[in-house]
Design a protein around this motif. Structure first.
Motif, PDB file in Angstrom:
ATOM      1  N   UNK A   5     -14.824  -1.778 -21.204  1.00  9.36           N
ATOM      2  CA  UNK A   5     -16.094  -1.113 -21.515  1.00  9.36           C
ATOM      3  C   UNK A   5     -17.063  -2.141 -22.071  1.00  9.36           C
ATOM      4  N   UNK A   6     -18.224  -2.245 -21.452  1.00  5.24           N
ATOM      5  CA  UNK A   6     -19.304  -3.068 -21.970  1.00  5.24           C
ATOM      6  C   UNK A   6     -20.315  -2.119 -22.597  1.00  5.24           C
ATOM      7  N   UNK A   7     -20.659  -2.378 -23.838  1.00  2.00           N
ATOM      8  CA  UNK A   7     -21.540  -1.483 -24.571  1.00  2.00           C
ATOM      9  C   UNK A   7     -22.799  -2.227 -24.976  1.00  2.00           C
ATOM     10  N   UNK A   8     -23.933  -1.620 -24.671  1.00  2.00           N
ATOM     11  CA  UNK A   8     -25.211  -2.201 -25.089  1.00  2.00           C
ATOM     12  C   UNK A   8     -26.098  -1.079 -25.618  1.00  2.00           C
ATOM     13  N   UNK A   9     -27.332  -1.380 -25.877  1.00  3.39           N
ATOM     14  CA  UNK A   9     -28.229  -0.396 -26.491  1.00  3.39           C
ATOM     15  C   UNK A   9     -28.435   0.823 -25.596  1.00  3.39           C
ATOM     16  N   UNK A  10     -28.708   0.604 -24.309  1.00  5.79           N
ATOM     17  CA  UNK A  10     -28.974   1.730 -23.419  1.00  5.79           C
ATOM     18  C   UNK A  10     -28.035   1.789 -22.222  1.00  5.79           C
ATOM     19  N   UNK A  11     -27.117   0.838 -22.092  1.00  5.46           N
ATOM     20  CA  UNK A  11     -26.209   0.817 -20.954  1.00  5.46           C
ATOM     21  C   UNK A  11     -26.809   0.190 -19.711  1.00  5.46           C
ATOM     22  N   UNK A  38     -24.005   3.005 -22.981  1.00  2.00           N
ATOM     23  CA  UNK A  38     -24.785   2.847 -24.201  1.00  2.00           C
ATOM     24  C   UNK A  38     -23.866   3.075 -25.401  1.00  2.00           C
ATOM     25  N   UNK A  39     -24.283   2.595 -26.546  1.00  2.00           N
ATOM     26  CA  UNK A  39     -23.499   2.757 -27.764  1.00  2.00           C
ATOM     27  C   UNK A  39     -23.268   4.230 -28.076  1.00  2.00           C
ATOM     28  N   UNK A  40     -24.200   5.082 -27.704  1.00  6.75           N
ATOM     29  CA  UNK A  40     -24.049   6.514 -27.981  1.00  6.75           C
ATOM     30  C   UNK A  40     -23.066   7.201 -27.035  1.00  6.75           C
ATOM     31  N   UNK A  41     -22.699   6.556 -25.925  1.00  5.06           N
ATOM     32  CA  UNK A  41     -21.800   7.165 -24.939  1.00  5.06           C
ATOM     33  C   UNK A  41     -20.371   6.654 -24.998  1.00  5.06           C
ATOM     34  N   UNK A  42     -20.151   5.492 -25.603  1.00 10.69           N
ATOM     35  CA  UNK A  42     -18.853   4.838 -25.463  1.00 10.69           C
ATOM     36  C   UNK A  42     -17.694   5.677 -26.004  1.00 10.69           C
ATOM     37  N   UNK A  43     -17.921   6.421 -27.069  1.00  5.99           N
ATOM     38  CA  UNK A  43     -16.805   7.151 -27.684  1.00  5.99           C
ATOM     39  C   UNK A  43     -16.254   8.255 -26.798  1.00  5.99           C
ATOM     40  N   UNK A  44     -17.000   8.654 -25.774  1.00  7.43           N
ATOM     41  CA  UNK A  44     -16.497   9.693 -24.867  1.00  7.43           C
ATOM     42  C   UNK A  44     -15.471   9.152 -23.868  1.00  7.43           C
ATOM     43  N   UNK A  45     -15.394   7.841 -23.689  1.00  7.70           N
ATOM     44  CA  UNK A  45     -14.442   7.260 -22.729  1.00  7.70           C
ATOM     45  C   UNK A  45     -13.553   6.171 -23.324  1.00  7.70           C
ATOM     46  N   UNK A  46     -13.704   5.885 -24.596  1.00  7.43           N
ATOM     47  CA  UNK A  46     -12.986   4.764 -25.197  1.00  7.43           C
ATOM     48  C   UNK A  46     -11.468   4.966 -25.220  1.00  7.43           C
ATOM     49  N   UNK A  47     -11.016   6.195 -25.205  1.00  8.22           N
ATOM     50  CA  UNK A  47      -9.573   6.454 -25.264  1.00  8.22           C
ATOM     51  C   UNK A  47      -8.807   5.843 -24.088  1.00  8.22           C
ATOM     52  N   UNK A  48      -9.452   5.709 -22.946  1.00 10.74           N
ATOM     53  CA  UNK A  48      -8.770   5.153 -21.778  1.00 10.74           C
ATOM     54  C   UNK A  48      -9.043   3.665 -21.591  1.00 10.74           C
ATOM     55  N   UNK A  49      -9.781   3.060 -22.504  1.00  6.09           N
ATOM     56  CA  UNK A  49     -10.166   1.647 -22.358  1.00  6.09           C
ATOM     57  C   UNK A  49      -9.088   0.714 -22.907  1.00  6.09           C
ATOM     58  N   UNK A  66     -15.221  -0.462 -34.316  1.00  4.63           N
ATOM     59  CA  UNK A  66     -13.891  -0.717 -34.881  1.00  4.63           C
ATOM     60  C   UNK A  66     -13.325   0.544 -35.528  1.00  4.63           C
ATOM     61  N   UNK A  67     -14.159   1.282 -36.208  1.00  4.66           N
ATOM     62  CA  UNK A  67     -13.733   2.508 -36.875  1.00  4.66           C
ATOM     63  C   UNK A  67     -13.264   3.555 -35.862  1.00  4.66           C
ATOM     64  N   UNK A  68     -13.922   3.621 -34.719  1.00  8.10           N
ATOM     65  CA  UNK A  68     -13.544   4.586 -33.687  1.00  8.10           C
ATOM     66  C   UNK A  68     -12.211   4.200 -33.039  1.00  8.10           C
ATOM     67  N   UNK A  69     -12.025   2.922 -32.707  1.00  9.75           N
ATOM     68  CA  UNK A  69     -10.805   2.513 -31.992  1.00  9.75           C
ATOM     69  C   UNK A  69      -9.622   2.300 -32.933  1.00  9.75           C
ATOM     70  N   UNK A  75     -11.985  -5.181 -29.955  1.00 14.13           N
ATOM     71  CA  UNK A  75     -13.432  -4.976 -29.921  1.00 14.13           C
ATOM     72  C   UNK A  75     -14.051  -6.349 -30.136  1.00 14.13           C
ATOM     73  N   UNK A  76     -14.779  -6.824 -29.132  1.00 18.99           N
ATOM     74  CA  UNK A  76     -15.384  -8.152 -29.199  1.00 18.99           C
ATOM     75  C   UNK A  76     -16.879  -8.065 -28.974  1.00 18.99           C
ATOM     76  N   UNK A  77     -17.593  -9.009 -29.569  1.00 16.98           N
ATOM     77  CA  UNK A  77     -19.012  -9.179 -29.257  1.00 16.98           C
ATOM     78  C   UNK A  77     -19.088 -10.256 -28.188  1.00 16.98           C
ATOM     79  N   UNK A  78     -19.789  -9.961 -27.103  1.00 15.93           N
ATOM     80  CA  UNK A  78     -19.934 -10.923 -26.008  1.00 15.93           C
ATOM     81  C   UNK A  78     -20.729 -12.124 -26.506  1.00 15.93           C
ATOM     82  N   UNK A  79     -20.218 -13.297 -26.206  1.00 19.74           N
ATOM     83  CA  UNK A  79     -20.896 -14.533 -26.586  1.00 19.74           C
ATOM     84  C   UNK A  79     -22.328 -14.508 -26.048  1.00 19.74           C
ATOM     85  N   UNK A  80     -23.290 -14.776 -26.923  1.00 17.71           N
ATOM     86  CA  UNK A  80     -24.707 -14.693 -26.545  1.00 17.71           C
ATOM     87  C   UNK A  80     -25.047 -15.644 -25.393  1.00 17.71           C
TER      88      UNK A  80
END
Length: 103
Positions: A5-11, A38-49, A66-69, A75-80
């Protein structure tokens, strides 16, 4: 198949990175399912990630993710640098290494 799962502000900003990661995965015969959300959507599919990777623009929300998983998956931040260059190979290799180290 590994689910990333790649998570960003709006997906939206990660969609090109997903395509580049998938293209690289295809060349090395790696079976992956990569989804941009998007960050607001990730928790609906994170269980299978197998991993959650945050775009640099939402790195400040890592603690929330981190709190959700709860340590179940990395949980990693992609290198800029890799994100800015849309380096699908480097991001995929980072994801796969983290998944393999978590097993």
């Amino acid at each position: 198949m590994k689910k990333i799962l790649l998570v960003c502000a709006a997906g939206m900003s990660t969609s090109m990175l997903v395509k580049r990661m998938q293209a690289y995965a295809d060349t090395v015969n790696e079976s992956v399912d990569i989804q941009a959300l998007s960050i607001s959507e990730f928790d609906s599919v994170v269980e299978s990630a197998d991993i959650v990777m945050l775009g640099p623009q939402v790195r400040y929300q890592k603690a929330q993710v981190d709190n959700v998983v709860q340590g179940r998956i990395p949980v990693l931040v992609i290198d800029m640098k890799h994100y800015g260059a849309m380096n699908g190979q480097a991001v995929l290799e980072t994801a796969l290494e983290a998944i393999n180290n978590n097993q």
